[in-house]
Design a protein around this motif. Structure first.
Motif, PDB file in Angstrom:
ATOM      1  N   ILE A  96       9.735   6.058  -2.085  1.00 18.47           N
ATOM      2  CA  ILE A  96       9.069   6.627  -0.909  1.00 18.47           C
ATOM      3  C   ILE A  96       7.694   7.125  -1.312  1.00 18.47           C
ATOM      4  O   ILE A  96       7.364   8.308  -1.234  1.00 18.47           O
ATOM      5  N   GLU A  97       6.883   6.169  -1.793  1.00 21.24           N
ATOM      6  CA  GLU A  97       5.497   6.415  -2.198  1.00 21.24           C
ATOM      7  C   GLU A  97       5.388   7.415  -3.343  1.00 21.24           C
ATOM      8  O   GLU A  97       4.384   8.094  -3.503  1.00 21.24           O
ATOM      9  N   GLY A  98       6.457   7.513  -4.122  1.00 14.92           N
ATOM     10  CA  GLY A  98       6.455   8.380  -5.288  1.00 14.92           C
ATOM     11  C   GLY A  98       7.001   9.761  -5.055  1.00 14.92           C
ATOM     12  O   GLY A  98       7.118  10.558  -5.987  1.00 14.92           O
ATOM     13  N   ASP A  99       7.358  10.079  -3.808  1.00 16.68           N
ATOM     14  CA  ASP A  99       7.792  11.444  -3.479  1.00 16.68           C
ATOM     15  C   ASP A  99       9.209  11.747  -3.943  1.00 16.68           C
ATOM     16  O   ASP A  99       9.557  12.905  -4.162  1.00 16.68           O
TER      17      ASP A  99
ATOM     18  N   ASN B  54       0.848  -1.192   0.000  1.00 14.68           N
ATOM     19  CA  ASN B  54       0.000   0.000   0.000  1.00 14.68           C
ATOM     20  C   ASN B  54       0.881   1.239   0.000  1.00 14.68           C
ATOM     21  O   ASN B  54       1.902   1.290   0.691  1.00 14.68           O
ATOM     22  N   SER B  55       0.485   2.250  -0.780  1.00 14.35           N
ATOM     23  CA  SER B  55       1.243   3.494  -0.816  1.00 14.35           C
ATOM     24  C   SER B  55       0.337   4.622  -1.272  1.00 14.35           C
ATOM     25  O   SER B  55      -0.810   4.399  -1.662  1.00 14.35           O
ATOM     26  N   LYS B  56       0.857   5.841  -1.242  1.00 14.08           N
ATOM     27  CA  LYS B  56       0.100   6.992  -1.743  1.00 14.08           C
ATOM     28  C   LYS B  56      -0.159   6.879  -3.239  1.00 14.08           C
ATOM     29  O   LYS B  56      -1.068   7.514  -3.763  1.00 14.08           O
ATOM     30  N   MET B  57       0.637   6.064  -3.935  1.00 11.18           N
ATOM     31  CA  MET B  57       0.420   5.825  -5.361  1.00 11.18           C
ATOM     32  C   MET B  57      -0.648   4.755  -5.585  1.00 11.18           C
ATOM     33  O   MET B  57      -0.969   4.435  -6.718  1.00 11.18           O
ATOM     34  N   GLY B  58      -1.197   4.211  -4.498  1.00  7.83           N
ATOM     35  CA  GLY B  58      -2.052   3.036  -4.575  1.00  7.83           C
ATOM     36  C   GLY B  58      -1.190   1.799  -4.344  1.00  7.83           C
ATOM     37  O   GLY B  58      -0.061   1.886  -3.849  1.00  7.83           O
ATOM     38  N   LEU B  59      -1.677   0.647  -4.678  1.00  7.65           N
ATOM     39  CA  LEU B  59      -0.871  -0.563  -4.587  1.00  7.65           C
ATOM     40  C   LEU B  59       0.309  -0.471  -5.551  1.00  7.65           C
ATOM     41  O   LEU B  59       0.137  -0.086  -6.713  1.00  7.65           O
ATOM     42  N   VAL B  60       1.496  -0.787  -5.072  1.00  3.98           N
ATOM     43  CA  VAL B  60       2.666  -0.823  -5.955  1.00  3.98           C
ATOM     44  C   VAL B  60       3.490  -2.067  -5.681  1.00  3.98           C
ATOM     45  O   VAL B  60       3.644  -2.483  -4.524  1.00  3.98           O
ATOM     46  N   HIS B  61       3.976  -2.658  -6.737  1.00  2.70           N
ATOM     47  CA  HIS B  61       4.933  -3.756  -6.629  1.00  2.70           C
ATOM     48  C   HIS B  61       6.317  -3.147  -6.434  1.00  2.70           C
ATOM     49  O   HIS B  61       6.659  -2.154  -7.079  1.00  2.70           O
ATOM     50  N   SER B  62       7.095  -3.702  -5.509  1.00  2.00           N
ATOM     51  CA  SER B  62       8.451  -3.216  -5.257  1.00  2.00           C
ATOM     52  C   SER B  62       9.395  -4.397  -5.083  1.00  2.00           C
ATOM     53  O   SER B  62       8.966  -5.483  -4.685  1.00  2.00           O
ATOM     54  N   PRO B  63      10.693  -4.186  -5.319  1.00  2.00           N
ATOM     55  CA  PRO B  63      11.633  -5.309  -5.266  1.00  2.00           C
ATOM     56  C   PRO B  63      11.828  -5.925  -3.895  1.00  2.00           C
ATOM     57  O   PRO B  63      12.072  -7.119  -3.779  1.00  2.00           O
ATOM     58  N   GLY B  64      11.765  -5.123  -2.811  1.00  2.00           N
ATOM     59  CA  GLY B  64      12.044  -5.658  -1.480  1.00  2.00           C
ATOM     60  C   GLY B  64      13.528  -5.718  -1.220  1.00  2.00           C
ATOM     61  O   GLY B  64      14.277  -4.812  -1.574  1.00  2.00           O
ATOM     62  N   GLY B  65      13.976  -6.797  -0.558  1.00  2.00           N
ATOM     63  CA  GLY B  65      15.395  -6.988  -0.300  1.00  2.00           C
ATOM     64  C   GLY B  65      15.965  -6.144   0.815  1.00  2.00           C
ATOM     65  O   GLY B  65      17.180  -6.056   0.967  1.00  2.00           O
TER      66      GLY B  65
END
Length: 678
Positions: free
Chosen positions: A349-352, A282-293
């Motif tokens: 950082i949520e698109g910022d 969950n993010s301010k961009m809506g749901l986003v896929h991210s690499p993690g790690g």
């Protein structure tokens, strides 16, 4: 769920089986075996190569946990839980580099100090020795019984809450009843962050006194939770969290099911679906896929999300992933630059926070990934919305053609770790892929003249790639990576992955014979750095896709089985990794999407020729005489594909839409089969 090796017998697959000549004993390097229940298991009780440790990442929408586990020579466990709450950014007041400041996620590592105590009468039971460890979307640790009490730990993330769960199950394996007492854990801390006051609470909900009859079990939760301001970090239920995780795993088991007869390939494909699909936040961009790690959350990248994972989720039919991919494409659409500036290559950082405007060939990645994603969703409204991103990206690449007709870029997705010249093969190959699928998409949207223009640009670019990058290196007529380069590179596989086969034979030899190691292909064949292997799995995963697509089945299959076996059953399991030595082989999620795409676009040869039109190029051999792919999502429809080799080396292809057989044909091996879905 994997059961204890002492309470329920696990059926191990003692060989890596294919119906072919690839059956072989498990190599000495394998720590793990395939279990009959869908997971893998490490039989610690018979392990002689101790001490040994590993780690695994598991994620939900608001949490990620990287669990480090080490077994010493006495078979005793050391467990470290690195719990990360990506949405809760903290103030980093150190003098570290800039990325450490903006990737300052709320995170803490916990060891045995937070574990609840268990007492049998006046004696505290200390569970240290381990019998076995299992993985199947959860990490399950089976302890050796102490005082006739067995402890089983099951670790997994909540799929919805800011919560990571460690479920403890105590089982009385003796003949007499037991009366146990628990000392509850509670740890609280508060710190200021960008979004307010952050509260961390670690606690268990064990009952103070536990009565256990013989063979009876009792379970409770150990919770790692976080909250903001007046929110509560208490009141969680491990059963609810387990149900949510189990439902997610059930969807991974039922959708896009691969059956090759090779247990390693089939199991790693299933595990790869889990890792690719779980890392959505969950993010301010809506749901986003991210690499993690541990480093990459609440952000989107032009390679990982746009190029690697985005085109995969429609085929998986995973709505959460489809939405997350669309949000990534929208973010890039909203940030198309003015004039001739390159597009930012990431938004974190949520698109910022956006990346610097270094041109890594990102417009080529975006053109390729976005057009392929849109064709695979079959969603015309989404295609109309995102079409300007495809059109801009293709125009930008065209504006960067040099005098040789190939695309200029400052670097590639390796971001300057290794020289790329001012025009590299990866950027031009990805632009070729963007033109290929952009032309199809333009035609579907009614932009016929633009479609023809893209198709002409694609044909011109293919000639330019051949004339500029085609080169004699290491005795082979393959590709140089940039003008002046005389060393083989991993990305020489990209023309094959995009369907350019002009130098296929020599390129296959370069990849499989010259660049190959037990960890896949090297980034570069450099005699000056012999023994200093540098590998990034993404190159190997693209290589397999390209080689299968070009028809190099048997030799590629042998290498794929070997590589998959190491990633699934070796010393660092159970997913494809990012890189080595950099970042210590983290299990970034988009690499797992690339693993699945080996079979879809490589082995099966799946091509999208329109919103409703497709083709596959079936290929089988005596080493792989059958292949079935169940519940493949193509737009709004679900199909299953069955391939079988005949005695005269032809392939029977059957495609089902539900229970209805819509394609039933027999043809030469590696011959294209086209079909429509309405």
């Amino acid at each position: 769920m994997i059961n204890s090796i002492r309470s329920i017998a696990i059926v191990f697959v003692a060989h890596i089986l294919s119906p072919s000549g690839f059956a072989q004993s498990l190599p000495a390097s394998d720590f793990w075996k395939i279990a009959a229940d869908g997971g893998i298991v490490w039989n610690v009780s018979s392990e002689q190569r101790l001490a040994h440790g590993d780690n695994i990442e598991m994620s939900g929408s608001n949490v990620s946990g990287i669990i480090h586990y080490t077994i010493n020579k006495k078979r005793q466990l050391t467990l470290k839980r690195d719990i990360i709450f990506p949405q809760l950014r903290t103030y980093d007041r150190t003098n570290g580099v800039s990325w450490q400041k903006y990737r300052a996620y709320l995170r803490q590592t916990y060891g045995s100090e937070i574990e609840p105590s268990i007492a049998d009468g006046q004696k505290t039971i200390v569970f240290e020795e381990v019998d076995s460890i299992g993985i199947e979307g959860k990490l399950i640790i089976y302890h050796t019984p102490v005082n006739d009490i067995r402890l089983t730990r099951t670790l997994f993330p909540s799929m919805t809450e800011r919560l990571f769960v460690e479920q403890w199950t105590l089982t009385n394996v003796g003949k007499n009843s037991k009366q146990l007492r628990t000392g509850n854990t509670t740890y609280k801390t508060t710190l200021d962050g960008y979004k307010g006051a952050y509260h961390i609470h670690v606690y268990s909900d064990a009952g103070g006194q536990i009565d256990l009859a013989a063979n009876e079990s009792y379970s409770f939760g150990l919770y790692f939770a976080a909250a903001i301001d007046n929110e509560s970090a208490e009141g969680f239920n491990y059963k609810k969290a387990a149900l949510e995780r189990n439902e997610f795993l059930r969807s991974m088991r039922q959708n896009l099911v691969l059956e090759t007869g090779n247990h390693v390939l089939d199991r790693l494909f299933y595990f790869s679906k889990i890792r690719a699909a779980e890392s959505i936040f969950n993010s301010k961009m809506g749901l986003v896929h991210s690499p993690g790690g541990g480093n990459y959350y609440l952000g989107v990248w032009a390679n990982d999300q746009v190029e690697y994972s985005g085109p995969f989720f429609p085929l998986l039919g995973y709505e959460k992933g489809i939405v997350a991919a669309r949000n990534a494409y929208r973010k890039f659409l909203q940030n198309i630059p003015s004039a001739s500036n390159p597009i930012p290559y990431s938004f974190e950082i949520e698109g910022d926070i956006q990346s610097s405007n270094k041109d890594r060939g990102d417009a080529a990645m975006i053109a390729y990934g976005t057009s392929l994603y849109l064709l695979r969703t079959g969603d015309r409204e989404a295609a109309k919305e995102l079409w300007p991103l495809v059109e801009w990206s293709l125009a930008y690449c065209h504006s960067k053609l040099n005098e040789h007709g190939v695309v200029r870029s400052q670097t590639d997705e390796m971001e300057g770790r290794i020289p790329t010249g001012d025009a590299n093969l990866a950027t031009s190959s990805l632009y070729y892929g963007g033109l290929k699928y952009g032309s199809v998409l333009a035609k579907e949207l009614g932009y016929k003249s633009l479609s023809k223009q893209y198709e002409q640009h694609r044909r011109d670019l293919e000639k330019s790639i051949e004339s500029h990058f085609g080169h004699h290196i290491e005795g082979l007529d393959t590709y140089r990576y940039y003008e002046g380069s005389e060393r083989l590179r991993h990305w020489i596989c990209l023309p094959l992955a995009m369907g350019i086969n002009t130098r296929a034979e020599a390129t296959a030899t370069a990849l499989l014979d010259k660049l190959w190691t037990e960890n896949g292909i090297l980034v570069e064949l450099n005699p000056d750095k012999k023994g200093q292997d540098v590998f990034w799995d993404r190159g190997t995963l693209y290589m397999f896709r390209g080689l299968f697509k070009a028809g190099f089945l048997d030799k590629s299959l042998e290498k794929l089985v070997s590589f998959s076996q190491k990633r699934l059953l070796g010393d660092h399991v159970p997913y494809a990794v990012e890189a080595y030595p950099e970042n210590d082989m983290r299990h970034l999620s988009a690499e797992s999407a690339l693993y699945c795409r080996i079979f879809l676009e490589g082995l099966l040869g799946l091509e999208q020729t329109g919103f409703c039109s497709f083709s596959i190029t079936p290929q089988l051999s005596q080493h792989l005489p059958k292949l079935t792919l169940r519940n493949l999502h193509l737009g709004d429809l679900i199909v299953s594909i069955q391939l079988e080799l005949t005695g005269d080396n032809k392939v029977i292809t059957k495609i089902y839409k539900g229970e209805k057989l819509i394609v039933n044909t027999i043809g030469k091996n590696h011959n294209r089969v086209a079909f429509l879905l309405r």
